[in-house]
Design a protein around this motif. Structure first.
Motif, PDB file in Angstrom:
ATOM      1  N   ASP A  87      68.737 115.744  46.142  1.00 40.91           N
ATOM      2  CA  ASP A  87      69.834 116.435  46.828  1.00 40.91           C
ATOM      3  C   ASP A  87      70.586 115.523  47.787  1.00 40.91           C
ATOM      4  OD1 ASP A  87      69.143 118.711  45.456  1.00 40.91           O
ATOM      5  OD2 ASP A  87      68.149 119.676  47.152  1.00 40.91           O
ATOM      6  N   ARG A 121      72.598 112.940  45.790  1.00 40.58           N
ATOM      7  CA  ARG A 121      73.724 113.609  45.143  1.00 40.58           C
ATOM      8  C   ARG A 121      74.839 113.889  46.136  1.00 40.58           C
ATOM      9  NH1 ARG A 121      71.453 118.156  43.382  1.00 40.58           N
ATOM     10  NH2 ARG A 121      72.225 119.378  45.111  1.00 40.58           N
ATOM     11  N   THR A 122      74.499 114.415  47.298  1.00 42.25           N
ATOM     12  CA  THR A 122      75.496 114.717  48.313  1.00 42.25           C
ATOM     13  C   THR A 122      76.227 113.451  48.751  1.00 42.25           C
ATOM     14  OG1 THR A 122      74.244 116.641  49.064  1.00 42.25           O
ATOM     15  CG2 THR A 122      75.848 115.711  50.615  1.00 42.25           C
ATOM     16  N   LEU A 173      78.549 112.230  45.853  1.00 44.60           N
ATOM     17  CA  LEU A 173      79.722 113.082  45.661  1.00 44.60           C
ATOM     18  C   LEU A 173      80.710 113.003  46.822  1.00 44.60           C
ATOM     19  CD1 LEU A 173      78.204 116.189  43.881  1.00 44.60           C
ATOM     20  CD2 LEU A 173      79.638 114.385  42.916  1.00 44.60           C
ATOM     21  N   THR A 192      82.818 118.156  41.039  1.00 38.67           N
ATOM     22  CA  THR A 192      81.974 119.191  41.635  1.00 38.67           C
ATOM     23  C   THR A 192      80.640 119.239  40.908  1.00 38.67           C
ATOM     24  OG1 THR A 192      82.940 120.884  40.216  1.00 38.67           O
ATOM     25  CG2 THR A 192      83.910 120.609  42.403  1.00 38.67           C
ATOM     26  N   TYR A 193      79.618 119.533  41.661  1.00 39.37           N
ATOM     27  CA  TYR A 193      78.284 119.643  41.080  1.00 39.37           C
ATOM     28  C   TYR A 193      78.144 120.998  40.409  1.00 39.37           C
ATOM     29  CZ  TYR A 193      73.250 119.672  40.503  1.00 39.37           C
ATOM     30  OH  TYR A 193      71.987 119.737  39.971  1.00 39.37           O
ATOM     31  N   ASP A 194      77.597 120.991  39.216  1.00 36.57           N
ATOM     32  CA  ASP A 194      77.348 122.209  38.456  1.00 36.57           C
ATOM     33  C   ASP A 194      75.833 122.342  38.297  1.00 36.57           C
ATOM     34  OD1 ASP A 194      76.857 124.083  36.442  1.00 36.57           O
ATOM     35  OD2 ASP A 194      78.627 123.530  35.309  1.00 36.57           O
ATOM     36  N   LYS A 203      73.251 120.746  35.702  1.00 39.07           N
ATOM     37  CA  LYS A 203      72.685 119.629  36.461  1.00 39.07           C
ATOM     38  C   LYS A 203      73.543 118.372  36.314  1.00 39.07           C
ATOM     39  CE  LYS A 203      67.985 121.343  36.098  1.00 39.07           C
ATOM     40  NZ  LYS A 203      66.644 121.075  35.594  1.00 39.07           N
ATOM     41  N   ILE A 248      77.990 116.841  36.909  1.00 40.96           N
ATOM     42  CA  ILE A 248      79.232 116.963  37.674  1.00 40.96           C
ATOM     43  C   ILE A 248      80.388 117.213  36.719  1.00 40.96           C
ATOM     44  CG2 ILE A 248      78.517 115.702  39.720  1.00 40.96           C
ATOM     45  CD1 ILE A 248      79.816 113.170  38.567  1.00 40.96           C
ATOM     46  N   THR A 267      76.331 114.289  32.800  1.00 46.60           N
ATOM     47  CA  THR A 267      74.935 114.509  33.134  1.00 46.60           C
ATOM     48  C   THR A 267      74.112 113.555  32.274  1.00 46.60           C
ATOM     49  OG1 THR A 267      73.196 116.173  33.445  1.00 46.60           O
ATOM     50  CG2 THR A 267      74.535 116.367  31.452  1.00 46.60           C
ATOM     51  N   LEU A 298      71.723 114.848  36.950  1.00 42.45           N
ATOM     52  CA  LEU A 298      72.680 113.868  37.467  1.00 42.45           C
ATOM     53  C   LEU A 298      71.971 112.572  37.840  1.00 42.45           C
ATOM     54  CD1 LEU A 298      75.694 113.550  38.305  1.00 42.45           C
ATOM     55  CD2 LEU A 298      74.965 114.174  40.607  1.00 42.45           C
TER      56      LEU A 298
END
Length: 97
Positions: free
Chosen positions: A8, A11-12, A15, A22-24, A28, A30, A74, A81
């Motif tokens: 997490d 990923r943050t 991004l 955007t994360y989906d 799993k 973008i 992905t 991701l």
């Protein structure tokens, strides 16, 4: 080195440098949607991405209708991701700017 999905925090952070993505959580990955003036422009964009994807051996899932292209990145082998997706998204952003 084995592929792994980003946690997490990673990923943050990643991004934050890719504001158009955007994360989906379901996939799993973008996502990004792009609109072009017409089909030829959208198809030309997809051809440029296809060349990059072949060189990187990392291929997007995408959908095209007329002037709209939806992209999902992905890494199935990593279970979500990965840094490969982040790198591919950055390359895609470079050719759209």
């Amino acid at each position: 080195m084995a592929l792994r999905s980003l946690d997490d925090t990673e990923r943050t952070a990643a991004l934050s440098h890719l504001p158009k993505w955007t994360y989906d959580a379901d996939s799993k990955g973008i996502r990004r949607e792009l609109l072009f003036s017409d089909f030829a422009e959208a198809f030309g964009f997809m051809a440029r991405v296809a060349i990059l994807a072949e060189k990187a051996d990392h291929h997007p899932e995408w959908f095209n209708v007329y002037n709209r292209v939806e992209i999902l990145l992905t890494t199935h082998d990593a279970g979500g991701l990965s840094q490969r997706d982040i790198s591919m998204a950055a390359l895609i952003d470079q050719i759209t700017s």
